[in-house]
Write a protein that holds these residues in place. Structure first.
Motif, PDB file in Angstrom:
ATOM      1  N   ALA A 193       0.830  -1.204   0.000  1.00 41.80           N
ATOM      2  CA  ALA A 193       0.000   0.000   0.000  1.00 41.80           C
ATOM      3  C   ALA A 193       0.866   1.255   0.000  1.00 41.80           C
ATOM      4  N   VAL A 194       0.309   2.319  -0.544  1.00 41.46           N
ATOM      5  CA  VAL A 194       0.947   3.623  -0.444  1.00 41.46           C
ATOM      6  C   VAL A 194       1.005   3.975   1.042  1.00 41.46           C
ATOM      7  N   LYS A 195       2.048   4.649   1.447  1.00 41.19           N
ATOM      8  CA  LYS A 195       2.249   5.005   2.851  1.00 41.19           C
ATOM      9  C   LYS A 195       0.978   5.651   3.425  1.00 41.19           C
ATOM     10  N   GLY A 196       0.555   5.140   4.577  1.00 36.81           N
ATOM     11  CA  GLY A 196      -0.632   5.669   5.236  1.00 36.81           C
ATOM     12  C   GLY A 196      -1.929   5.015   4.801  1.00 36.81           C
ATOM     13  N   ARG A 197      -1.861   4.096   3.838  1.00 37.33           N
ATOM     14  CA  ARG A 197      -3.048   3.389   3.361  1.00 37.33           C
ATOM     15  C   ARG A 197      -2.977   1.954   3.854  1.00 37.33           C
TER      16      ARG A 197
END
Length: 191
Positions: free
Chosen positions: A62-66
């Protein structure tokens, strides 16, 4: 005395150099015709060899924070869009409100493939502009994008419920592209 007619050995060939003088004009006109044909072509309609084929096999974090990453296995059992984006992409910013509208209206699940982006930049971009994606995959080195045949960002793919690529849109989405091509195709694929 005999009359001799003397024939010059180069007689008739003096026109040959004149023909060569038209060569640059002929080449220029040919190039002008090819240029004109090129201008009439729609660059968003570049055929993809992947149309009708299964999405490439991949599994991205996942993209960072997701929470949810993106993998080929998550593109099965429903018609969806895969949008290739990056925080450094100006055209991605232009199309982003359209993706937010699609999400808000529940038109189609949208998955994001974050292409060659810095993790902090991608996270900040989605936090600031809104996150239209159900899943996002961080393709930091661009390897998955290459497997998808990405020319540049943004690009958007329509995926059928079997996980096959049904359509590829190159460049920023527009209301016209959505209304005339993408949404009707999504409706057709859902039948």
């Amino acid at each position: 005395m005999t009359d001799h007619v003397r024939v010059h050995p180069m007689r008739g060939k003096e026109h040959f150099p004149r023909l060569w003088s038209f060569t640059p004009l002929v080449v220029f006109l040919g190039m002008l015709v090819l240029f004109g044909i090129g201008l009439t072509m729609n660059t968003r309609e570049i055929p993809s060899p992947l149309i009708g084929k299964p999405v490439p096999v991949f599994d991205l974090p996942a993209v960072k924070g997701r929470k949810l990453g993106l993998a080929s296995a998550s593109l099965q059992d429903e018609v969806s869009l895969v949008n290739v984006f990056a925080s450094w992409c100006t055209a991605c910013r232009e199309e982003h409100p359209l993706l937010m509208d699609l999400r808000r209206n529940g038109t189609v699940p949208i998955h994001g493939l974050n292409y060659k982006d810095k993790p902090d930049d991608a996270s900040r971009w989605l936090n600031e502009l809104g996150d239209p994606y159900t899943r996002t995959g961080a393709d930091i080195n661009g390897r998955v994008g290459i497997e998808w045949g990405v020319y540049g960002v943004p690009e958007t793919f329509v995926i059928d419920h079997h996980g096959r690529i049904a359509y590829k849109h190159i460049g920023a989405l527009t209301p016209r592209a959505l209304q005339e091509k993408i949404i009707p195709l999504i409706s057709e694929l859902r039948k």
